[in-house]
Design an enzyme around this catalytic site. Structure first.
Site, PDB file in Angstrom:
ATOM      1  N   HIS A  69      59.813  32.070 -53.234  1.00 11.26           N
ATOM      2  CA  HIS A  69      59.642  32.327 -51.791  1.00 11.26           C
ATOM      3  C   HIS A  69      58.289  31.556 -51.238  1.00 11.26           C
ATOM      4  O   HIS A  69      57.631  31.065 -52.005  1.00 11.26           O
ATOM      5  CB  HIS A  69      59.350  33.861 -51.722  1.00 11.26           C
ATOM      6  CG  HIS A  69      60.422  34.900 -51.526  1.00 11.26           C
ATOM      7  ND1 HIS A  69      60.937  35.192 -53.243  1.00 11.26           N
ATOM      8  CD2 HIS A  69      61.239  35.082 -50.974  1.00 11.26           C
ATOM      9  CE1 HIS A  69      61.975  35.807 -53.134  1.00 11.26           C
ATOM     10  NE2 HIS A  69      62.293  35.978 -51.655  1.00 11.26           N
ATOM     11  N   LYS A  83      54.509  34.937 -48.788  1.00 10.68           N
ATOM     12  CA  LYS A  83      54.942  36.347 -49.199  1.00 10.68           C
ATOM     13  C   LYS A  83      53.786  36.848 -49.952  1.00 10.68           C
ATOM     14  O   LYS A  83      53.064  36.396 -51.005  1.00 10.68           O
ATOM     15  CB  LYS A  83      55.987  36.290 -50.494  1.00 10.68           C
ATOM     16  CG  LYS A  83      56.663  37.281 -50.705  1.00 10.68           C
ATOM     17  CD  LYS A  83      58.164  37.435 -51.168  1.00 10.68           C
ATOM     18  CE  LYS A  83      58.622  38.513 -51.807  1.00 10.68           C
ATOM     19  NZ  LYS A  83      58.870  39.567 -50.922  1.00 10.68           N
TER      20      LYS A  83
HETATM   21  N1  LIG Z   1      65.031  43.572 -47.603  1.00  9.15           N
HETATM   22  C1  LIG Z   1      65.191  42.125 -46.930  1.00  9.15           C
HETATM   23  O1  LIG Z   1      66.187  41.672 -46.966  1.00  9.15           O
HETATM   24  C2  LIG Z   1      64.133  41.266 -46.509  1.00  9.15           C
HETATM   25  C3  LIG Z   1      62.788  41.967 -46.711  1.00  9.15           C
HETATM   26  N2  LIG Z   1      61.759  41.397 -46.311  1.00  9.15           N
HETATM   27  C4  LIG Z   1      60.365  42.281 -46.392  1.00  9.15           C
HETATM   28  O2  LIG Z   1      60.116  42.436 -45.067  1.00  9.15           O
HETATM   29  C5  LIG Z   1      58.695  42.561 -44.933  1.00  9.15           C
HETATM   30  C6  LIG Z   1      58.247  41.720 -43.698  1.00  9.15           C
HETATM   31  O3  LIG Z   1      58.376  40.307 -44.183  1.00  9.15           O
HETATM   32  P1  LIG Z   1      57.959  39.136 -42.925  1.00  9.15           P
HETATM   33  O4  LIG Z   1      58.554  39.609 -41.880  1.00  9.15           O
HETATM   34  O5  LIG Z   1      58.188  37.895 -43.716  1.00  9.15           O
HETATM   35  O6  LIG Z   1      56.386  39.417 -42.754  1.00  9.15           O
HETATM   36  P2  LIG Z   1      55.364  39.113 -41.592  1.00  9.15           P
HETATM   37  O7  LIG Z   1      53.953  39.371 -42.570  1.00  9.15           O
HETATM   38  O8  LIG Z   1      55.664  38.062 -40.875  1.00  9.15           O
HETATM   39  O9  LIG Z   1      55.294  40.421 -40.730  1.00  9.15           O
HETATM   40  C7  LIG Z   1      55.071  41.668 -41.066  1.00  9.15           C
HETATM   41  C8  LIG Z   1      54.987  42.518 -39.953  1.00  9.15           C
HETATM   42  O10 LIG Z   1      54.614  43.847 -40.377  1.00  9.15           O
HETATM   43  C9  LIG Z   1      53.218  44.205 -39.715  1.00  9.15           C
HETATM   44  N3  LIG Z   1      52.482  44.940 -40.413  1.00  9.15           N
HETATM   45  C10 LIG Z   1      51.660  44.500 -41.337  1.00  9.15           C
HETATM   46  N4  LIG Z   1      50.830  45.388 -41.833  1.00  9.15           N
HETATM   47  C11 LIG Z   1      51.020  46.470 -41.239  1.00  9.15           C
HETATM   48  C12 LIG Z   1      50.809  47.858 -41.259  1.00  9.15           C
HETATM   49  N5  LIG Z   1      49.713  48.157 -42.194  1.00  9.15           N
HETATM   50  N6  LIG Z   1      51.088  48.597 -40.531  1.00  9.15           N
HETATM   51  C13 LIG Z   1      51.985  48.352 -39.554  1.00  9.15           C
HETATM   52  N7  LIG Z   1      52.508  47.154 -39.244  1.00  9.15           N
HETATM   53  C14 LIG Z   1      52.271  46.488 -40.300  1.00  9.15           C
HETATM   54  C15 LIG Z   1      52.537  43.005 -39.178  1.00  9.15           C
HETATM   55  O11 LIG Z   1      52.192  43.288 -37.924  1.00  9.15           O
HETATM   56  P3  LIG Z   1      51.187  42.331 -37.427  1.00  9.15           P
HETATM   57  O12 LIG Z   1      51.978  41.128 -36.944  1.00  9.15           O
HETATM   58  O13 LIG Z   1      50.581  42.870 -35.992  1.00  9.15           O
HETATM   59  O14 LIG Z   1      49.923  42.102 -38.192  1.00  9.15           O
HETATM   60  C16 LIG Z   1      53.796  41.923 -38.940  1.00  9.15           C
HETATM   61  O15 LIG Z   1      54.583  42.072 -37.596  1.00  9.15           O
HETATM   62  C17 LIG Z   1      58.327  42.201 -46.499  1.00  9.15           C
HETATM   63  O16 LIG Z   1      57.807  43.097 -47.216  1.00  9.15           O
HETATM   64  C18 LIG Z   1      59.308  41.313 -46.896  1.00  9.15           C
HETATM   65  O17 LIG Z   1      59.489  41.071 -48.350  1.00  9.15           O
HETATM   66  C19 LIG Z   1      61.637  40.205 -45.660  1.00  9.15           C
HETATM   67  C20 LIG Z   1      62.966  39.626 -45.441  1.00  9.15           C
HETATM   68  C21 LIG Z   1      64.271  40.014 -46.008  1.00  9.15           C
HETATM   69  O1  LIG Z   2      59.463  38.221 -48.281  1.00  4.66           O
HETATM   70  C1  LIG Z   2      60.296  37.714 -48.020  1.00  4.66           C
HETATM   71  O2  LIG Z   2      60.605  36.651 -47.224  1.00  4.66           O
HETATM   72  C2  LIG Z   2      61.694  38.291 -48.614  1.00  4.66           C
HETATM   73  N1  LIG Z   2      61.592  39.255 -49.022  1.00  4.66           N
HETATM   74  C3  LIG Z   2      62.683  40.141 -49.837  1.00  4.66           C
HETATM   75  C4  LIG Z   2      62.323  40.396 -51.345  1.00  4.66           C
HETATM   76  O3  LIG Z   2      61.142  40.728 -51.654  1.00  4.66           O
HETATM   77  O4  LIG Z   2      63.302  40.331 -52.103  1.00  4.66           O
HETATM   78  C5  LIG Z   2      64.147  39.686 -49.522  1.00  4.66           C
HETATM   79  C6  LIG Z   2      64.063  38.362 -49.533  1.00  4.66           C
HETATM   80  O5  LIG Z   2      64.138  37.638 -50.667  1.00  4.66           O
HETATM   81  C7  LIG Z   2      63.149  37.568 -48.568  1.00  4.66           C
END
Ligand SMILES: NC(=O)C1=CN([C@@H]2O[C@H](COP(=O)(O)OP(=O)(O)OC[C@H]3O[C@@H](n4cnc5c(N)ncnc54)[C@H](OP(=O)(O)O)[C@@H]3O)[C@@H](O)[C@H]2O)C=CC1
Ligand SMILES: O=C(O)C1=N[C@H](C(=O)O)C[C@H](O)C1
Length: 255
Positions: free
Chosen positions: A142, A146
């Site tokens: 990734h 991450k």
């Molecule tokens: N299940 C799936 O298919 C996928 C899962 N994911 C998961 O989604 C999550 C987010 O990924 P990604 O968008 O890349 O991360 P980013 O860091 O880009 O975004 C995270 C968001 O969460 C907010 N945030 C962070 N900490 C807190 C907190 N303590 N309380 C409330 N809000 C918070 C941030 O807010 P702010 O900007 O205001 O700090 C930001 O908007 C990860 O856990 C990732 O692994 C990602 C892609 C696919």
């Molecule tokens: O953090 C990401 O970007 C992603 N997180 C998810 C995971 O932890 O599996 C899904 C995807 O791989 C992207």
């Protein structure tokens, strides 16, 4: 009336795309929460409770440490929740299961359809290939931002392999991040290796390695929009569901 979707962490990498995909799907973005960053044209709510109050369903792709507070707010407001956040502890996963007794929740390690097919294939392959002969290893890569490892998807793949072998990941045992004098590999253990670098969206390979052959299954995401499209689909699907814990195989009709 169009469904109102609320997005926790609306300024994040996923949050931004979730808002765009919600609109494309014909829903209304009620708004979202953010602590910093640009929320674009969307309304920013001061907390999860006020976002829930003005949403029909809420999507959470944020951070593990925020999940319990998000669950509590969704339960209090009786709102369905789509949970994509990865890296949850055992206690946080237990809180998800507890909340799902009161509201419908889709909790999925990966919202891409191809990965959910990979989970099914992993289970079938593990059932067919004896653990004494075929070592299961999961490699994921990734982007450098991450924060959790191994990825939620890698863990879910490990769980699928364990299920295929009629055991659990905990019982099978894992070998993660080998370094130094590790000794030989434990038979039956499931191995994990996590690579981080650049802007890789998400790559997962499941290997079954035996003495004389190796099989590899790989999934690559080229655009994280694939997760956003899947999560919005899950949000709209949830609107008709009773309380319970669901994952993407239910949404995709693969259960
Ligand atoms: N299940 C799936 O298919 C996928 C899962 N994911 C998961 O989604 C999550 C987010 O990924 P990604 O968008 O890349 O991360 P980013 O860091 O880009 O975004 C995270 C968001 O969460 C907010 N945030 C962070 N900490 C807190 C907190 N303590 N309380 C409330 N809000 C918070 C941030 O807010 P702010 O900007 O205001 O700090 C930001 O908007 C990860 O856990 C990732 O692994 C990602 C892609 C696919
Ligand atoms: O953090 C990401 O970007 C992603 N997180 C998810 C995971 O932890 O599996 C899904 C995807 O791989 C992207």
């Amino acid at each position: 009336m169009a469904a109102r979707i609320g997005i926790l962490g609306i300024a994040g990498r996923m949050g931004t795309l979730l808002a765009e995909e919600s609109t494309k799907a014909g829903a209304t973005v009620s708004g979202g929460t953010r602590r910093s960053g640009e929320a674009g044209p969307y309304r920013v709510f001061p907390n999860t409770a006020s976002l829930c109050a003005e949403s029909d369903v809420v999507i959470d792709f944020t951070r593990a440490e925020a999940v319990e507070a998000h669950l509590a707010a969704a339960v209090a407001a009786k709102r369905p929740l789509v949970l994509g956040t990865s890296g949850l502890s055992v206690a946080q996963e237990a809180a998800v299961a507890e909340a799902a007794k009161q509201i419908p929740i889709v909790y999925a390690a990966n919202f891409a359809p191809g990965v959910n097919l990979l989970f099914a294939l992993a289970e079938r392959m593990a059932a067919a290939l004896p653990a004494e002969q075929y070592d299961a290893e999961i490699v994921e890569m990734h982007h450098r931002q991450k924060v959790d490892a191994p990825s939620g998807t890698a863990v879910a793949l490990g769980r699928a392999v364990a299920r295929g072998r009629c055991t659990t990941l905990e019982e099978a045992g894992t070998e993660s991040g080998r370094d130094g004098h590790t000794g030989p590999r434990r038979t039956g253990a499931i191995g994990f290796a996590a690579l981080r670098g650049g802007q890789v969206v998400g790559e997962h390979t499941l290997l079954f390695a035996a003495g004389t052959e190796q099989i590899a299954l790989t999934h690559r995401s080229f655009d994280r929009r694939v997760y956003a499209t899947g999560a919005v689909r899950a949000a709209l699907w949830l609107l008709g569901q009773p309380a319970g814990l669901y994952d993407m195989k239910h949404v995709l009709g693969m259960a």
